[in-house]
Design an enzyme around this catalytic site. Sequence first.
Site, PDB file in Angstrom:
ATOM      1  N   CYS A 151       0.828  -1.209   0.000  1.00 26.01           N
ATOM      2  CA  CYS A 151       0.000   0.000   0.000  1.00 26.01           C
ATOM      3  C   CYS A 151       0.867   1.266   0.000  1.00 26.01           C
ATOM      4  CB  CYS A 151      -0.959  -0.020   1.177  1.00 26.01           C
ATOM      5  SG  CYS A 151      -0.215  -0.549   2.736  1.00 26.01           S
TER       6      CYS A 151
HETATM    7  N1  LIG Z   1      -4.398  -4.366   4.989  1.00 25.69           N
HETATM    8  C1  LIG Z   1      -3.907  -3.646   3.997  1.00 25.69           C
HETATM    9  O1  LIG Z   1      -4.200  -2.455   3.854  1.00 25.69           O
HETATM   10  C2  LIG Z   1      -2.963  -4.273   3.012  1.00 25.69           C
HETATM   11  C3  LIG Z   1      -2.577  -3.519   1.888  1.00 25.69           C
HETATM   12  C4  LIG Z   1      -1.707  -4.094   0.954  1.00 25.69           C
HETATM   13  C5  LIG Z   1      -1.209  -5.347   1.164  1.00 25.69           C
HETATM   14  N2  LIG Z   1      -1.568  -6.046   2.276  1.00 25.69           N
HETATM   15  C6  LIG Z   1      -0.998  -7.378   2.462  1.00 25.69           C
HETATM   16  O2  LIG Z   1      -2.010  -8.322   2.147  1.00 25.69           O
HETATM   17  C7  LIG Z   1      -1.882  -9.465   3.000  1.00 25.69           C
HETATM   18  C8  LIG Z   1      -3.201  -9.651   3.758  1.00 25.69           C
HETATM   19  O3  LIG Z   1      -3.395  -8.485   4.545  1.00 25.69           O
HETATM   20  P1  LIG Z   1      -4.660  -8.279   5.469  1.00 25.69           P
HETATM   21  O4  LIG Z   1      -4.496  -6.924   6.067  1.00 25.69           O
HETATM   22  O5  LIG Z   1      -5.892  -8.588   4.730  1.00 25.69           O
HETATM   23  O6  LIG Z   1      -4.367  -9.390   6.591  1.00 25.69           O
HETATM   24  P2  LIG Z   1      -5.307  -9.920   7.761  1.00 25.69           P
HETATM   25  O7  LIG Z   1      -6.475  -9.020   7.919  1.00 25.69           O
HETATM   26  O8  LIG Z   1      -4.431 -10.152   8.924  1.00 25.69           O
HETATM   27  O9  LIG Z   1      -5.813 -11.339   7.199  1.00 25.69           O
HETATM   28  C9  LIG Z   1      -4.962 -12.419   6.991  1.00 25.69           C
HETATM   29  C10 LIG Z   1      -5.746 -13.586   6.443  1.00 25.69           C
HETATM   30  O10 LIG Z   1      -4.843 -14.687   6.218  1.00 25.69           O
HETATM   31  C11 LIG Z   1      -5.396 -15.862   6.813  1.00 25.69           C
HETATM   32  N3  LIG Z   1      -4.285 -16.765   7.161  1.00 25.69           N
HETATM   33  C12 LIG Z   1      -3.247 -16.517   7.965  1.00 25.69           C
HETATM   34  N4  LIG Z   1      -2.394 -17.570   7.963  1.00 25.69           N
HETATM   35  C13 LIG Z   1      -2.953 -18.496   7.120  1.00 25.69           C
HETATM   36  C14 LIG Z   1      -2.568 -19.792   6.704  1.00 25.69           C
HETATM   37  N5  LIG Z   1      -1.449 -20.350   7.144  1.00 25.69           N
HETATM   38  N6  LIG Z   1      -3.365 -20.458   5.817  1.00 25.69           N
HETATM   39  C15 LIG Z   1      -4.514 -19.903   5.374  1.00 25.69           C
HETATM   40  N7  LIG Z   1      -4.934 -18.661   5.745  1.00 25.69           N
HETATM   41  C16 LIG Z   1      -4.157 -17.979   6.612  1.00 25.69           C
HETATM   42  C17 LIG Z   1      -6.176 -15.358   7.987  1.00 25.69           C
HETATM   43  O11 LIG Z   1      -7.101 -16.362   8.340  1.00 25.69           O
HETATM   44  P3  LIG Z   1      -7.663 -16.527   9.850  1.00 25.69           P
HETATM   45  O12 LIG Z   1      -8.625 -15.399  10.038  1.00 25.69           O
HETATM   46  O13 LIG Z   1      -8.339 -17.857   9.790  1.00 25.69           O
HETATM   47  O14 LIG Z   1      -6.470 -16.453  10.747  1.00 25.69           O
HETATM   48  C18 LIG Z   1      -6.836 -14.125   7.358  1.00 25.69           C
HETATM   49  O15 LIG Z   1      -7.924 -14.541   6.556  1.00 25.69           O
HETATM   50  C19 LIG Z   1      -0.705  -9.171   3.939  1.00 25.69           C
HETATM   51  O16 LIG Z   1       0.453  -9.806   3.455  1.00 25.69           O
HETATM   52  C20 LIG Z   1      -0.559  -7.671   3.873  1.00 25.69           C
HETATM   53  O17 LIG Z   1       0.766  -7.245   4.084  1.00 25.69           O
HETATM   54  C21 LIG Z   1      -2.446  -5.545   3.194  1.00 25.69           C
END
Ligand SMILES: NC(=O)c1ccc[n+]([C@@H]2O[C@H](COP(=O)([O-])OP(=O)(O)OC[C@H]3O[C@@H](n4cnc5c(N)ncnc54)[C@H](OP(=O)(O)O)[C@@H]3O)[C@@H](O)[C@H]2O)c1
Length: 342
Positions: A151
């Site tokens: 981001c």
């Molecule tokens: N948030 C942002 O603004 C943003 C922007 C750009 C990029 N990103 C990137 O996008 C990715 C996701 O971000 P997010 O903010 O959406 O993260 P998040 O809200 O923490 O969600 C993570 C997801 O991954 C799942 N998960 C974790 N470990 C897993 C595994 N071993 N197998 C299957 N599922 C698993 C979690 O499931 P459970 O709920 O079951 O634990 C949850 O659904 C990250 O790498 C982040 O750096 C995020």
Amino acid sequence: MVRVGIVGVTGYSGRELLRYLLRHPHVTISYLAARRLTKPTPITAVYPELVGRLRLDYRPFAAQEAIRNADLLFLALPPGVAMTVAPALLKAGKYVVDLSGDYRLESPSAFAKAYGLRHRHPHALKEALYGLTELYREHLPKARLVANPGCYPTASILAAAPLVHKRLVAPDGIVIDAKSGVSGAGRALKEELLFTEVNEDLRAYKANEHQHMPEIAQELGRLGHSTVRIVFVPHLVPMTRGLYASVYLRLKRRVTAAQVQRWYERFYQDEPFVRVLSPAAGLPKTARVAGTNDCEVAVRVAPGGRTVIALAAIDNLGKGAAGQAIQNLNVMLGFDETSGLL
Ligand SMILES: NC(=O)c1ccc[n+]([C@@H]2O[C@H](COP(=O)([O-])OP(=O)(O)OC[C@H]3O[C@@H](n4cnc5c(N)ncnc54)[C@H](OP(=O)(O)O)[C@@H]3O)[C@@H](O)[C@H]2O)c1
């Protein structure tokens, strides 16, 4: 219809992907996975607002099920997890768009330094395409593995790109002051992100140590064909979504405000999601891009003509994550680039 899956559907980016995909005319959502569950469960148990809109179970991730049920998979997983999931999907010929940082950096050593992890799928780093759509559009139709940008990098690179591309910026002349809403840190529980800690607070964090720094430097370096050193200070602001990058660019020569405005307007003239504001339109606002895949950009020239202030606002979950991931899907698969996004 293309069958699409989301791994990490219970996270913030996963939820935003669902929102966009549900209104996409050319895809059907066919596979959903997360981690903290033991058996298939209706997705409406997590998102009751989807009752009547999506009848599908989400389940613990299993590669063979994902392969059977989807043609393209979005990986919305924490850093270090996608690189354990993607290899089997790619081997089975699936398209993968990874929203994490696992495939964004060119070298395994750069990844290890930025994320403190050994890369488990290092040979794929060369084949992964960095998915900043505006810069890599022409390569997307051939890509199988897309590394969706971070981001902070999305906003910072879009703000700086026109001047870096013109090779007008001094090699150590980029200072980025950036701010993100709290959803940028994901949905997992963290004490420092509790409402009581974040509310009425403004804080810098990881000053010049953030994992997105090498990504920004790598991409601006590629664009300007030279090594770039940046100064980068991210801040957390007490709002749910939105990301703002204020980028200060020291130039090799003097420029005028009219020139810079013209260069920016020309650079982004055909872009459906980058809006260069005219001087009369004022400066970018996160509120205006919230819930969209848009990036607002504005430029100003400081007195003396050697420093440009380039400002960009995005929704961290939109252009900064899920929106851009869908923009990439659209170009990869030959759909209209704006499908599902307007
Ligand atoms: N948030 C942002 O603004 C943003 C922007 C750009 C990029 N990103 C990137 O996008 C990715 C996701 O971000 P997010 O903010 O959406 O993260 P998040 O809200 O923490 O969600 C993570 C997801 O991954 C799942 N998960 C974790 N470990 C897993 C595994 N071993 N197998 C299957 N599922 C698993 C979690 O499931 P459970 O709920 O079951 O634990 C949850 O659904 C990250 O790498 C982040 O750096 C995020």
